[in-house]
Design an enzyme around this catalytic site. Structure first.
Site, PDB file in Angstrom:
ATOM      1  CB  ALA A 292      -0.867   0.022   1.100  1.00 36.50           C
ATOM      2  CG  ASN A 350      11.291  11.897  -9.500  1.00 35.50           C
ATOM      3  OD1 ASN A 350      11.386  12.590 -10.554  1.00 35.50           O
ATOM      4  ND2 ASN A 350      10.256  10.929  -9.340  1.00 35.50           N
ATOM      5  CE1 TYR A 356       5.537   6.447  -3.593  1.00 34.82           C
ATOM      6  CE2 TYR A 356       6.903   7.057  -5.231  1.00 34.82           C
ATOM      7  CZ  TYR A 356       6.272   6.627  -4.821  1.00 34.82           C
ATOM      8  OH  TYR A 356       6.004   4.890  -5.355  1.00 34.82           O
TER       9      TYR A 356
HETATM   10  P1  NAD Z   1      -1.922   2.794  -6.707  1.00 28.05           P
HETATM   11  O1  NAD Z   1      -2.925   3.755  -6.370  1.00 28.05           O
HETATM   12  O2  NAD Z   1      -2.884   1.518  -7.809  1.00 28.05           O
HETATM   13  O3  NAD Z   1      -2.719   1.138  -5.748  1.00 28.05           O
HETATM   14  C1  NAD Z   1      -2.828   1.314  -4.134  1.00 28.05           C
HETATM   15  C2  NAD Z   1      -3.246   0.374  -3.398  1.00 28.05           C
HETATM   16  O4  NAD Z   1      -3.110   1.359  -1.916  1.00 28.05           O
HETATM   17  C3  NAD Z   1      -4.560   1.214  -3.115  1.00 28.05           C
HETATM   18  O5  NAD Z   1      -5.921   0.063  -4.292  1.00 28.05           O
HETATM   19  C4  NAD Z   1      -5.395   1.912  -2.092  1.00 28.05           C
HETATM   20  O6  NAD Z   1      -6.831   1.695  -2.095  1.00 28.05           O
HETATM   21  C5  NAD Z   1      -4.119   1.460  -1.486  1.00 28.05           C
HETATM   22  N1  NAD Z   1      -4.308   1.739   0.424  1.00 28.05           N
HETATM   23  C6  NAD Z   1      -3.335   3.428   0.161  1.00 28.05           C
HETATM   24  N2  NAD Z   1      -3.745   3.795   0.943  1.00 28.05           N
HETATM   25  C7  NAD Z   1      -3.923   2.235   1.752  1.00 28.05           C
HETATM   26  C8  NAD Z   1      -4.030   2.306   3.807  1.00 28.05           C
HETATM   27  N3  NAD Z   1      -4.310   3.423   4.217  1.00 28.05           N
HETATM   28  N4  NAD Z   1      -4.669   1.113   4.026  1.00 28.05           N
HETATM   29  C9  NAD Z   1      -4.643   0.173   3.138  1.00 28.05           C
HETATM   30  N5  NAD Z   1      -4.896   0.546   1.938  1.00 28.05           N
HETATM   31  C10 NAD Z   1      -4.243   1.956   1.468  1.00 28.05           C
HETATM   32  O7  NAD Z   1      -0.588   1.620  -6.645  1.00 28.05           O
HETATM   33  P2  NAD Z   1       0.247   1.282  -7.564  1.00 28.05           P
HETATM   34  O8  NAD Z   1       0.288   1.671  -8.325  1.00 28.05           O
HETATM   35  O9  NAD Z   1      -0.160   0.054  -7.586  1.00 28.05           O
HETATM   36  O10 NAD Z   1       1.651   1.299  -6.656  1.00 28.05           O
HETATM   37  C11 NAD Z   1       1.639  -0.022  -5.212  1.00 28.05           C
HETATM   38  C12 NAD Z   1       2.769   0.550  -4.561  1.00 28.05           C
HETATM   39  O11 NAD Z   1       4.073   0.277  -5.573  1.00 28.05           O
HETATM   40  C13 NAD Z   1       3.250   1.488  -3.770  1.00 28.05           C
HETATM   41  O12 NAD Z   1       3.307   1.534  -2.945  1.00 28.05           O
HETATM   42  C14 NAD Z   1       4.103   2.528  -4.957  1.00 28.05           C
HETATM   43  O13 NAD Z   1       4.072   3.460  -4.328  1.00 28.05           O
HETATM   44  C15 NAD Z   1       4.439   1.914  -5.602  1.00 28.05           C
HETATM   45  N6  NAD Z   1       5.435   2.717  -6.542  1.00 28.05           N
HETATM   46  C16 NAD Z   1       4.656   2.306  -7.702  1.00 28.05           C
HETATM   47  C17 NAD Z   1       5.106   2.589  -9.022  1.00 28.05           C
HETATM   48  C18 NAD Z   1       4.746   2.809 -10.048  1.00 28.05           C
HETATM   49  O14 NAD Z   1       5.079   3.478 -11.344  1.00 28.05           O
HETATM   50  N7  NAD Z   1       3.168   2.589 -10.565  1.00 28.05           N
HETATM   51  C19 NAD Z   1       6.035   2.609  -8.893  1.00 28.05           C
HETATM   52  C20 NAD Z   1       7.437   3.260  -7.915  1.00 28.05           C
HETATM   53  C21 NAD Z   1       6.621   2.163  -7.035  1.00 28.05           C
END
Ligand code: NAD
Length: 450
Positions: A292, A350, A356
């Site tokens: 999350a 970044n 973040y």
């Molecule tokens: P997303 O926003 O699609 O999904 C994140 C999920 O976390 C959502 O379902 C949201 O409801 C849940 N969430 C948020 N706050 C919460 C809380 N307080 N309690 C419980 N659940 C909670 O994000 P994503 O793109 O799937 O990213 C997933 C992870 O990967 C994150 O940690 C993100 O920082 C990391 N990440 C993503 C990318 C990318 O390119 N998408 C790159 C680097 C890192």
């Protein structure tokens, strides 16, 4: 969001135009398909020092086509440049290179085969961790492998990837698990990585279901990368517990039902989250994936306290508090595997993401700080740092920045949630206790922070 440029660059017209104008030409990456059995479908070439013989011993479980580099000692047919089949995978053992003169073996081995690599070829170089060697000459030569590996990874074409694994002398029995990941399409979007394998007493029993008998918790599992992680862990045999905020309960319940798992609707920042989590896991847990995460981007000059606090609370504080609660409550089983979703922003920094990046760098610190503690009970804690992954999070980035994010990597494209999920699933395996306190980037060898 789909990347239409890849379709264009791989069409007949696109190929001609892209070549003529000198535009980036990202390949269509091969990915793991359900039902596939062998990690390598095609020729695997082995060469170099004594670890090549160890790989040859389990090689028939990796592929039906094993070759050596004109080395009858391995008891394998010799591969001849220009005559043999295209190579789908290559393993070169550089662990015996003990001074800088011997580094020329790298050029001698790799140069003849580079034009014979199949699309999405996988290359792995094996070495010994420089800090583990007493002889300074050997240590220097082994350190040199990093520069060579990261450079050659950038020179590979058509979706090829390359990693360097420093294998501890007590970790040779964990090579198969690592090669099953790095030589297969499961590591499609991982390249230019350097990892250390250490001792681990656990072994995977059944390679078709490496997580059988293990229970896994995935936070933020309702969508995006978290949903892909839950699906992949379930595919690999784990019983999954999916956690997300109450607002997305319907999606979470539907996915949990499809995967034969359970759901926990919970805000990980709630004051009673630790108690609720322990209550929701009466039988304890083997695998915890802290996925999350949120972004609230602003340059620091414009950063509000709310934006700062929210990101630090969800991304960094909650994984710390919940992991501590699982430990204190005795819910974390021996041999536990913890995986933290960091980001290359946490490595490179970044603009507009000081909150973040701080949270994600903190997670890397968490993996490093807790690794010795986890190791005492056979456990491990590692960070996976995704680069640009095609999700809702990145679809929201303005077009020009999004394009830059996609193309500024050796593979010239964004990754898929599945790519991150495969890395997490590998780190969650019993034998991958061999990796502890480390960061695995899933970023297509992004230029950022490399
Ligand atoms: P997303 O926003 O699609 O999904 C994140 C999920 O976390 C959502 O379902 C949201 O409801 C849940 N969430 C948020 N706050 C919460 C809380 N307080 N309690 C419980 N659940 C909670 O994000 P994503 O793109 O799937 O990213 C997933 C992870 O990967 C994150 O940690 C993100 O920082 C990391 N990440 C993503 C990318 C990318 O390119 N998408 C790159 C680097 C890192």
């Amino acid at each position: 969001m789909s990347d239409r440029y890849i379709d264009f660059a791989n069409s007949d017209l696109g190929r001609r135009l892209v070549g003529a104008v000198g535009l980036p030409s990202p390949a269509r990456l091969e990915r793991w398909q359900a039902g596939r059995l062998r990690p390598v479908e095609g020729a695997l070439l082995l060469g170099g020092g004594p670890l090549a013989a160890k790989v040859a011993a389990f090689g028939p479980r990796l592929t039906a086509e094993l070759f050596s580099f004109a080395d009858e000692a391995l008891g394998l047919p010799a591969w001849v440049a220009g005559l043999g089949s295209k190579l789908k995978a290559v393993v070169f053992d550089a662990s015996a290179i003990s001074d800088s003169d011997q580094l020329k073996q790298l050029r001698e081995f790799f140069q003849p085969l580079l034009r014979s690599l199949a699309p999405s070829a996988k290359v792995v170089i094996l070495g010994r961790a420089p800090e583990s060697l007493d002889d300074p000459q050997a240590s220097v030569a082994q350190r040199a492998l990093e520069g060579f590996s990261r450079s050659l990874a950038k020179e590979l074409r058509a979706g090829g990837t390359l990693q360097l694994l420093y294998v501890g002398s007590d970790a040779e029995d964990q090579l198969e698990g690592a090669l099953r990941f790095f030589l297969s399409p499961k590591s499609a979007f991982v390249s230019g990585q350097v990892l250390r394998l250490g001792a681990c007493v656990r072994q995977v029993q059944d390679w078709t279901r490496p997580l059988a008998g293990r229970t896994a918790l995935v936070t933020g599992a309702a969508r995006g990368i978290g949903a892909a992680i839950a699906e992949t862990l379930a595919r690999d045999g784990a019983e999954v517990v999916l956690l997300d905020v109450p607002q997305v309960k319907d999606d979470l319940d539907a996915l949990a039902a499809r995967l034969g798992g359970r759901s926990l609707s919970l805000d990980i920042c709630a004051s009673d989250a630790p108690a609720q989590l322990l209550e929701g896991l009466p039988e304890g847990i083997d695998i915890v994936v802290h996925n999350a995460g949120i972004t609230r981007d602003k340059t620091l000059a414009n950063m509000t306290p709310e934006f700062w606090d929210a990101v630090l609370a969800v991304n960094l504080k909650a994984p710390q508090v919940l992991t501590q609660a699982l430990l204190d409550g005795g819910a974390l089983h021996a041999d536990a595997r913890i995986v933290l979703l960091a980001s290359i922003s946490g490595i490179a920094g970044n603009r507009g993401q000081s909150n973040y990046a701080a949270s994600k760098a903190g997670l890397i610190g968490l993996a490093q700080a807790w690794a010795p503690l986890l190791a005492k009970t056979g456990g491990s804690i590692n960070a996976v740092a995704p680069g640009f992954i095609e999700t809702r999070m990145t679809a929201a980035i303005p077009f020009a920045l999004r394009e830059a994010g996609r193309r500024m990597s050796s593979l010239g494209q964004g990754g898929l949630p599945q790519d991150v999920a495969e890395a997490v699933a590998w780190l969650a395996q019993p034998g991958t206790g061999a990796v502890n306190g480390q960061v695995l980037r899933v970023c297509g060898q992004a230029a950022m922070g490399a």
